[in-house]
Design a protein around this motif. Structure first.
Motif, PDB file in Angstrom:
ATOM      1  N   CYS A 122       1.638  10.853  -2.419  1.00 46.61           N
ATOM      2  CA  CYS A 122       1.246  10.948  -1.015  1.00 46.61           C
ATOM      3  C   CYS A 122       2.434  10.629  -0.100  1.00 46.61           C
ATOM      4  N   VAL A 181      -3.275   2.373   7.016  1.00 46.46           N
ATOM      5  CA  VAL A 181      -2.604   3.290   6.099  1.00 46.46           C
ATOM      6  C   VAL A 181      -3.184   4.678   6.277  1.00 46.46           C
ATOM      7  N   LEU A 188       0.545   4.235  -2.931  1.00 48.85           N
ATOM      8  CA  LEU A 188       0.105   5.590  -2.618  1.00 48.85           C
ATOM      9  C   LEU A 188       1.244   6.601  -2.702  1.00 48.85           C
ATOM     10  N   ALA A 189       2.457   6.189  -2.428  1.00 52.02           N
ATOM     11  CA  ALA A 189       3.603   7.080  -2.641  1.00 52.02           C
ATOM     12  C   ALA A 189       3.713   7.424  -4.124  1.00 52.02           C
ATOM     13  N   TYR A 200       0.831  -1.210   0.000  1.00 54.02           N
ATOM     14  CA  TYR A 200       0.000   0.000   0.000  1.00 54.02           C
ATOM     15  C   TYR A 200       0.863   1.257   0.000  1.00 54.02           C
ATOM     16  N   LEU A 201       1.960   1.229   0.750  1.00 54.47           N
ATOM     17  CA  LEU A 201       2.856   2.391   0.790  1.00 54.47           C
ATOM     18  C   LEU A 201       3.371   2.710  -0.612  1.00 54.47           C
ATOM     19  N   LYS A 226      -1.895  13.719   0.899  1.00 54.59           N
ATOM     20  CA  LYS A 226      -1.514  14.203  -0.424  1.00 54.59           C
ATOM     21  C   LYS A 226      -0.559  15.364  -0.292  1.00 54.59           C
ATOM     22  N   VAL A 268       3.137   8.654   3.122  1.00 60.55           N
ATOM     23  CA  VAL A 268       2.377   7.506   3.611  1.00 60.55           C
ATOM     24  C   VAL A 268       2.929   6.998   4.935  1.00 60.55           C
ATOM     25  N   ALA A 327      -2.476   8.182   4.258  1.00 64.43           N
ATOM     26  CA  ALA A 327      -1.784   8.791   3.114  1.00 64.43           C
ATOM     27  C   ALA A 327      -2.205  10.247   2.992  1.00 64.43           C
TER      28      ALA A 327
END
Length: 267
Positions: A190, A261, A185-186, A181-182, A265, A192, A263
């Protein structure tokens, strides 16, 4: 697991305190939001009991809970209306597999929903696009699909007795790792914070782990089987759970891993 199982609100809420704790732990890491008052969406709001906690944290916010279960939405309506800080709380239908925000959101939060949505990380780009700089996408999902409760469920489904009806109904890997997930979303711009926690729940009563999963993970199986077959399945599965999670002098310990998580922005 399959998406959109039927939901028994009373069964789900039998363990409401245990189920709500990860939501509060998630919110504790969210921090400030970019707008005041904030616009907040709870995707997969369920019966609305944890959505109401958002109004306690952000009492002036405009908060909407979304869910695809009519039964859950009917239960959630008891929380709808103005909030004490001048904000509002309402609920509406949405399917997370296809839902796209139609306006800017300061906080998109989701509690124990995304495991029901195959390929849910493909939806992240649309959801992050609706956040302003500093906006937050925060969620938690169960990470216990390798635990005895789920392995034994799949084992019984794959047995000679049940495979003709239930083979392939349950997925073994419906969520990503925290690192997965990191990375996702990175890559969407984002910052994270991703982590995992294993809760040791102390459950009471006869067959408490079976009672727990009847409200969540076992729902697709119960939907597929008639009443008599469901009773046969749960008797077989319940016996295996009693061996895997023996009762102790103070109750039955049920370890439950969850993935979190948050995250934010970036500009």
């Amino acid at each position: 697991m399959t998406t959109s199982p039927s939901w028994d609100v009373r069964q789900y809420l039998r363990h409401a305190d245990h189920r709500a704790r990860p939501f509060h732990d998630l919110l504790a890491r969210v921090g400030d939001l970019p707008s005041k008052p904030a616009r907040i969406v709870d995707l997969g709001c369920g019966a609305g009991n944890v959505t109401a906690a958002l109004a306690e944290r952000w009492p002036d916010a405009r908060i909407t809970g979304l869910d695809s279960s009519p039964d859950m939405l009917r239960a959630a309506e008891s929380y709808a209306g103005p909030t004490e800080g001048g904000g509002s709380l309402d609920f509406a239908y949405a399917d997370a597999a296809t839902w796209t925000p139609d306006s800017q959101i300061d906080l998109l939060v989701s509690n124990a929903l995304l495991q029901w949505v195959p390929g849910h990380s493909a939806r992240f780009a649309d959801w992050v696009a609706a956040l302003p700089p500093g906006g937050v996408f925060a969620f938690q999902v169960p990470g216990n699909f390798d635990s005895p409760s789920h392995r034994l469920m799949r084992q019984v489904c794959a047995s000679a007795r049940w495979a003709p009806r239930l083979a392939g109904l349950l997925r073994s890997d419906p969520v990503l790792s925290p690192g997965g997930y990191l990375q996702q979303l990175a890559g969407l711009g984002c910052a994270v914070d991703a982590w995992e926690t294993t809760y040791a729940h102390l459950l009471q009563g006869p067959d408490p782990v079976l009672d727990w999963v009847k409200g969540t993970g076992l729902r697709p199986v119960l939907d597929e089987l008639g009443t008599a077959e469901a009773a046969e399945f749960t008797a077989e599965y319940g016996a295996l759970l009693r061996d895997a999670y023996p009762a102790g002098p103070h109750g039955t310990v049920f370890p439950f891993r969850r993935i979190f998580v948050v995250a934010r922005k970036e500009s």
